[in-house]
Design a protein around this motif. Structure first.
Motif, PDB file in Angstrom:
ATOM      1  N   ARG A 157      21.338 -35.262 -23.207  1.00 44.72           N
ATOM      2  CA  ARG A 157      20.766 -36.555 -22.834  1.00 44.72           C
ATOM      3  C   ARG A 157      19.686 -36.340 -21.792  1.00 44.72           C
ATOM      4  N   THR A 158      18.654 -37.133 -21.887  1.00 47.75           N
ATOM      5  CA  THR A 158      17.621 -37.077 -20.864  1.00 47.75           C
ATOM      6  C   THR A 158      17.556 -38.423 -20.186  1.00 47.75           C
ATOM      7  N   SER A 159      17.525 -38.390 -18.889  1.00 49.97           N
ATOM      8  CA  SER A 159      17.398 -39.612 -18.111  1.00 49.97           C
ATOM      9  C   SER A 159      16.830 -39.262 -16.758  1.00 49.97           C
ATOM     10  N   ARG A 160      16.246 -40.238 -16.146  1.00 50.48           N
ATOM     11  CA  ARG A 160      15.742 -40.040 -14.790  1.00 50.48           C
ATOM     12  C   ARG A 160      16.861 -40.416 -13.843  1.00 50.48           C
ATOM     13  N   HIS A 161      17.367 -39.444 -13.194  1.00 47.74           N
ATOM     14  CA  HIS A 161      18.498 -39.648 -12.304  1.00 47.74           C
ATOM     15  C   HIS A 161      18.080 -39.346 -10.879  1.00 47.74           C
ATOM     16  N   VAL A 162      18.310 -40.296  -9.992  1.00 44.13           N
ATOM     17  CA  VAL A 162      18.050 -40.084  -8.580  1.00 44.13           C
ATOM     18  C   VAL A 162      19.407 -39.850  -7.921  1.00 44.13           C
ATOM     19  N   PRO A 163      19.612 -38.697  -7.306  1.00 44.72           N
ATOM     20  CA  PRO A 163      20.905 -38.412  -6.684  1.00 44.72           C
ATOM     21  C   PRO A 163      21.238 -39.458  -5.612  1.00 44.72           C
ATOM     22  N   PRO A 164      22.514 -39.855  -5.525  1.00 40.72           N
ATOM     23  CA  PRO A 164      22.915 -40.862  -4.539  1.00 40.72           C
ATOM     24  C   PRO A 164      22.505 -40.566  -3.101  1.00 40.72           C
ATOM     25  N   PRO A 165      22.565 -39.310  -2.617  1.00 37.82           N
ATOM     26  CA  PRO A 165      22.091 -39.082  -1.247  1.00 37.82           C
ATOM     27  C   PRO A 165      20.591 -39.403  -1.076  1.00 37.82           C
ATOM     28  N   VAL A 198      21.448 -51.867   2.480  1.00 33.73           N
ATOM     29  CA  VAL A 198      22.843 -51.468   2.220  1.00 33.73           C
ATOM     30  C   VAL A 198      23.310 -52.128   0.925  1.00 33.73           C
ATOM     31  N   ALA A 199      23.045 -53.428   0.825  1.00 39.07           N
ATOM     32  CA  ALA A 199      23.435 -54.163  -0.386  1.00 39.07           C
ATOM     33  C   ALA A 199      22.702 -53.621  -1.605  1.00 39.07           C
ATOM     34  N   ALA A 200      21.417 -53.306  -1.449  1.00 46.65           N
ATOM     35  CA  ALA A 200      20.637 -52.766  -2.568  1.00 46.65           C
ATOM     36  C   ALA A 200      21.193 -51.404  -3.005  1.00 46.65           C
ATOM     37  N   PHE A 201      21.519 -50.557  -2.041  1.00 42.72           N
ATOM     38  CA  PHE A 201      22.098 -49.245  -2.348  1.00 42.72           C
ATOM     39  C   PHE A 201      23.402 -49.420  -3.134  1.00 42.72           C
ATOM     40  N   ALA A 202      24.294 -50.271  -2.624  1.00 44.72           N
ATOM     41  CA  ALA A 202      25.582 -50.483  -3.289  1.00 44.72           C
ATOM     42  C   ALA A 202      25.383 -51.041  -4.695  1.00 44.72           C
ATOM     43  N   LEU A 203      24.448 -51.952  -4.858  1.00 49.19           N
ATOM     44  CA  LEU A 203      24.194 -52.546  -6.168  1.00 49.19           C
ATOM     45  C   LEU A 203      23.675 -51.503  -7.162  1.00 49.19           C
ATOM     46  N   VAL A 204      22.718 -50.691  -6.732  1.00 51.66           N
ATOM     47  CA  VAL A 204      22.162 -49.658  -7.620  1.00 51.66           C
ATOM     48  C   VAL A 204      23.238 -48.647  -8.008  1.00 51.66           C
ATOM     49  N   ILE A 205      24.016 -48.198  -7.037  1.00 49.64           N
ATOM     50  CA  ILE A 205      25.091 -47.238  -7.317  1.00 49.64           C
ATOM     51  C   ILE A 205      26.117 -47.861  -8.256  1.00 49.64           C
ATOM     52  N   ASP A 206      26.471 -49.122  -7.989  1.00 49.62           N
ATOM     53  CA  ASP A 206      27.493 -49.804  -8.775  1.00 49.62           C
ATOM     54  C   ASP A 206      27.053 -50.066 -10.210  1.00 49.62           C
ATOM     55  N   ARG A 207      25.774 -50.268 -10.429  1.00 49.02           N
ATOM     56  CA  ARG A 207      25.288 -50.620 -11.765  1.00 49.02           C
ATOM     57  C   ARG A 207      24.766 -49.434 -12.566  1.00 49.02           C
ATOM     58  N   THR A 208      24.433 -48.327 -11.889  1.00 48.58           N
ATOM     59  CA  THR A 208      23.867 -47.182 -12.615  1.00 48.58           C
ATOM     60  C   THR A 208      24.740 -45.933 -12.514  1.00 48.58           C
ATOM     61  N   PHE A 243      42.719 -44.961  -2.405  1.00 49.03           N
ATOM     62  CA  PHE A 243      42.348 -46.304  -1.965  1.00 49.03           C
ATOM     63  C   PHE A 243      41.049 -46.810  -2.572  1.00 49.03           C
ATOM     64  N   THR A 244      40.210 -45.899  -3.011  1.00 51.67           N
ATOM     65  CA  THR A 244      38.933 -46.249  -3.625  1.00 51.67           C
ATOM     66  C   THR A 244      38.563 -45.154  -4.619  1.00 51.67           C
ATOM     67  N   ARG A 245      38.014 -45.556  -5.768  1.00 52.01           N
ATOM     68  CA  ARG A 245      37.599 -44.543  -6.742  1.00 52.01           C
ATOM     69  C   ARG A 245      36.282 -43.889  -6.322  1.00 52.01           C
ATOM     70  N   ASN A 246      35.636 -44.422  -5.313  1.00 46.42           N
ATOM     71  CA  ASN A 246      34.321 -43.919  -4.910  1.00 46.42           C
ATOM     72  C   ASN A 246      34.212 -43.750  -3.397  1.00 46.42           C
ATOM     73  N   PRO A 247      35.061 -42.912  -2.793  1.00 46.30           N
ATOM     74  CA  PRO A 247      35.024 -42.797  -1.332  1.00 46.30           C
ATOM     75  C   PRO A 247      33.704 -42.246  -0.789  1.00 46.30           C
ATOM     76  N   MET A 248      33.038 -41.407  -1.561  1.00 47.00           N
ATOM     77  CA  MET A 248      31.781 -40.840  -1.052  1.00 47.00           C
ATOM     78  C   MET A 248      30.668 -41.886  -1.042  1.00 47.00           C
ATOM     79  N   TYR A 249      30.608 -42.722  -2.071  1.00 44.43           N
ATOM     80  CA  TYR A 249      29.598 -43.784  -2.098  1.00 44.43           C
ATOM     81  C   TYR A 249      29.919 -44.852  -1.064  1.00 44.43           C
ATOM     82  N   LEU A 250      31.192 -45.159  -0.908  1.00 44.28           N
ATOM     83  CA  LEU A 250      31.604 -46.114   0.113  1.00 44.28           C
ATOM     84  C   LEU A 250      31.252 -45.574   1.498  1.00 44.28           C
TER      85      LEU A 250
END
Length: 165
Positions: free
Chosen positions: A14-22, A121-131, A92-99
């Protein structure tokens, strides 16, 4: 405790443009600086920011440490993902690193004493949560099947009390 399995990489080819979460978090940090005015820090702002940052670092560090005994990766989209880690902060969370990253951004907003610094902060959480998270969940579902479904049914994506199944 973890569930181990080895499978071929379902994302191979698969090819996609992926921006690492950090990198996304760093962009959100830059946006915080641009969007907000830095106010004089108060003792309360310093204390609140420090507590949130410390908790966030403990959450992220605890998750990374929990992965080490299983010799698995923190990136579930790679072929190195061999174990579904459901202990430590992952109870407690499936995503402790993103949290944790969102928490560090929140701490920065507190230190700056700026409501507008919460927008990135909200934008970061939304992008991570949706992509990012849905892509990772797909891989984990393919690799770990019913074990991942049980984990997903009892553990919140972001934060909350674990549910009994």
């Amino acid at each position: 405790m973890g569930v181990s399995k080895r499978h071929a990489d379902p994302t191979a080819g698969r090819t996609s443009r992926h921006v690492p979460p950090p990198v996304l978090a760093a962009g959100a940090l830059g946006a915080q600086v641009l969007l907000s005015e830095k106010h004089e820090r108060t003792k309360r702002a310093k204390a609140a920011g420090t507590l949130v940052a410390a908790g966030s670092l403990l959450l992220m560090g605890g998750a990374v440490i929990e992965f080490q005994p299983y010799h698995t990766t923190v990136n579930p989209k790679t072929m190195d993902t061999t174990t579904l880690v459901i202990e430590g902060p992952n109870r407690f969370t499936r995503n402790p690193m993103y949290l944790g990253l969102a928490g560090l951004l929140t701490a920065h907003a507190l230190w700056r004493r700026s409501w507008s610094a919460l927008i990135p902060v909200a934008a970061f959480a939304l992008v991570i949560d949706r992509t990012q998270i849905p892509a990772e969940e797909t891989v984990l579902q393919q690799r770990f099947g019913a074990a991942y479904e049980r984990y997903r049914a009892t553990t919140p994506r972001w934060i909350g009390l674990p549910r009994r199944n």
